[in-house]
Scaffold this active site. Structure first.
Site, PDB file in Angstrom:
ATOM      1  N   LYS A   9      37.571  48.217  35.066  1.00 38.89           N
ATOM      2  CA  LYS A   9      36.394  47.532  35.615  1.00 38.89           C
ATOM      3  C   LYS A   9      35.146  48.430  35.546  1.00 38.89           C
ATOM      4  CE  LYS A   9      39.044  44.504  38.709  1.00 38.89           C
ATOM      5  NZ  LYS A   9      39.151  43.988  40.112  1.00 38.89           N
ATOM      6  N   TYR A  49      37.925  34.554  36.206  1.00 36.88           N
ATOM      7  CA  TYR A  49      38.323  34.502  37.617  1.00 36.88           C
ATOM      8  C   TYR A  49      38.320  33.075  38.169  1.00 36.88           C
ATOM      9  CZ  TYR A  49      38.481  39.599  38.235  1.00 36.88           C
ATOM     10  OH  TYR A  49      38.830  40.930  38.182  1.00 36.88           O
ATOM     11  N   ASN A 112      37.514  48.061  42.645  1.00 40.03           N
ATOM     12  CA  ASN A 112      38.829  48.692  42.708  1.00 40.03           C
ATOM     13  C   ASN A 112      39.362  49.121  41.333  1.00 40.03           C
ATOM     14  OD1 ASN A 112      39.411  46.160  41.784  1.00 40.03           O
ATOM     15  ND2 ASN A 112      40.748  45.578  43.475  1.00 40.03           N
ATOM     16  N   HIS A 115      42.071  45.809  36.843  1.00 39.07           N
ATOM     17  CA  HIS A 115      42.724  44.508  37.027  1.00 39.07           C
ATOM     18  C   HIS A 115      44.044  44.555  36.290  1.00 39.07           C
ATOM     19  CE1 HIS A 115      43.403  40.126  36.828  1.00 39.07           C
ATOM     20  NE2 HIS A 115      43.864  40.396  35.619  1.00 39.07           N
ATOM     21  N   GLU A 126      45.714  35.725  29.984  1.00 37.52           N
ATOM     22  CA  GLU A 126      44.696  36.783  30.034  1.00 37.52           C
ATOM     23  C   GLU A 126      44.660  37.593  28.727  1.00 37.52           C
ATOM     24  OE1 GLU A 126      45.428  38.851  33.749  1.00 37.52           O
ATOM     25  OE2 GLU A 126      44.756  37.129  34.923  1.00 37.52           O
TER      26      GLU A 126
HETATM   27  O1  CDP Z   1      43.127  42.270  41.554  1.00 38.54           O
HETATM   28  P1  CDP Z   1      44.195  41.758  42.495  1.00 38.54           P
HETATM   29  O2  CDP Z   1      45.155  40.806  41.816  1.00 38.54           O
HETATM   30  O3  CDP Z   1      44.880  42.879  43.211  1.00 38.54           O
HETATM   31  O4  CDP Z   1      43.440  40.937  43.654  1.00 38.54           O
HETATM   32  P2  CDP Z   1      42.988  39.402  43.721  1.00 38.54           P
HETATM   33  O5  CDP Z   1      43.324  38.909  45.087  1.00 38.54           O
HETATM   34  O6  CDP Z   1      43.531  38.621  42.563  1.00 38.54           O
HETATM   35  O7  CDP Z   1      41.406  39.471  43.636  1.00 38.54           O
HETATM   36  C1  CDP Z   1      40.756  39.674  42.394  1.00 38.54           C
HETATM   37  C2  CDP Z   1      39.674  40.708  42.590  1.00 38.54           C
HETATM   38  O8  CDP Z   1      38.698  40.189  43.483  1.00 38.54           O
HETATM   39  C3  CDP Z   1      40.127  42.020  43.242  1.00 38.54           C
HETATM   40  O9  CDP Z   1      40.718  42.917  42.353  1.00 38.54           O
HETATM   41  C4  CDP Z   1      38.801  42.544  43.791  1.00 38.54           C
HETATM   42  O10 CDP Z   1      38.009  43.147  42.772  1.00 38.54           O
HETATM   43  C5  CDP Z   1      38.118  41.237  44.253  1.00 38.54           C
HETATM   44  N1  CDP Z   1      38.314  40.961  45.679  1.00 38.54           N
HETATM   45  C6  CDP Z   1      37.269  41.189  46.576  1.00 38.54           C
HETATM   46  O11 CDP Z   1      36.187  41.632  46.174  1.00 38.54           O
HETATM   47  N2  CDP Z   1      37.440  40.922  47.920  1.00 38.54           N
HETATM   48  C7  CDP Z   1      38.597  40.434  48.376  1.00 38.54           C
HETATM   49  N3  CDP Z   1      38.744  40.188  49.686  1.00 38.54           N
HETATM   50  C8  CDP Z   1      39.658  40.192  47.497  1.00 38.54           C
HETATM   51  C9  CDP Z   1      39.491  40.469  46.153  1.00 38.54           C
HETATM   52 MG    MG Z   2      44.801  38.928  40.942  1.00 41.18          MG
END
Ligand code: CDP
Ligand code: MG
Length: 132
Positions: A9, A49, A112, A115, A126
């Site tokens: 990212k 997304y 973070n 991805h 993806e």
């Molecule tokens: O990336 P991951 O699958 O761990 O998390 P996700 O629940 O699929 O969310 C996608 C991305 O959205 C995360 O990696 C974060 O960058 C962002 N995110 C966020 O900004 N705030 C949250 N409460 C949850 C996710």
């Molecule tokens: Mg995810």
């Protein structure tokens, strides 16, 4: 052998962490089978997304994902999908296990650093999104 998608990212490309992340992936037994750098457009970031449509964090996430280049890569390993999720750690770096990539380098729950696909269907989709 299984394939999955990882994206470095913008917070990580900005801090010159591409090589560090690739090193960690290779050290963990992943083979890079495809990789490039891309500046996402807002339209493409929203499409990627789409599963998060309606979530309160989506607009901010999309702005972040277009704030600089990303590096998508296709990775191969045995149990690639679940082992990569384990290697990157929890979404929120505060909850990420010791030794995971997010625990080591992520800035916060949004920025973070990486991805990773979360299921075989999503890995397929993806990988196609970036490499077909
Ligand atoms: O990336 P991951 O699958 O761990 O998390 P996700 O629940 O699929 O969310 C996608 C991305 O959205 C995360 O990696 C974060 O960058 C962002 N995110 C966020 O900004 N705030 C949250 N409460 C949850 C996710
Ligand atoms: Mg995810």
């Amino acid at each position: 052998m299984e394939r999955t998608l990882l994206i470095i990212k913008p917070d990580a490309t900005e801090r010159n962490l591409i090589g560090h992340i690739v090193y960690r992936l290779e050290r963990a037994g992943f083979r890079v089978v495809n990789m490039r750098m891309e500046q996402l457009t807002e339209v493409r970031a929203r499409e990627f997304y789409a599963v998060h449509e309606g979530k309160p964090f989506l607009d901010s996430l999309v702005s972040f994902m277009v704030s600089g280049p990303v590096v998508p890569m296709e990775l191969e390993r045995e149990n690639a999908i679940s082992s990569l999720r384990e290697l990157i750690g929890a979404t929120n770096p505060k909850d990420a296990a010791c030794g995971t990539i997010r625990q080591e380098i992520a800035r916060d729950i949004e920025k973070n650093s990486v991805h990773a696909s979360d299921s075989p269907e999503n890995a397929k989709k993806e990988i196609a999104f970036f490499f077909e």
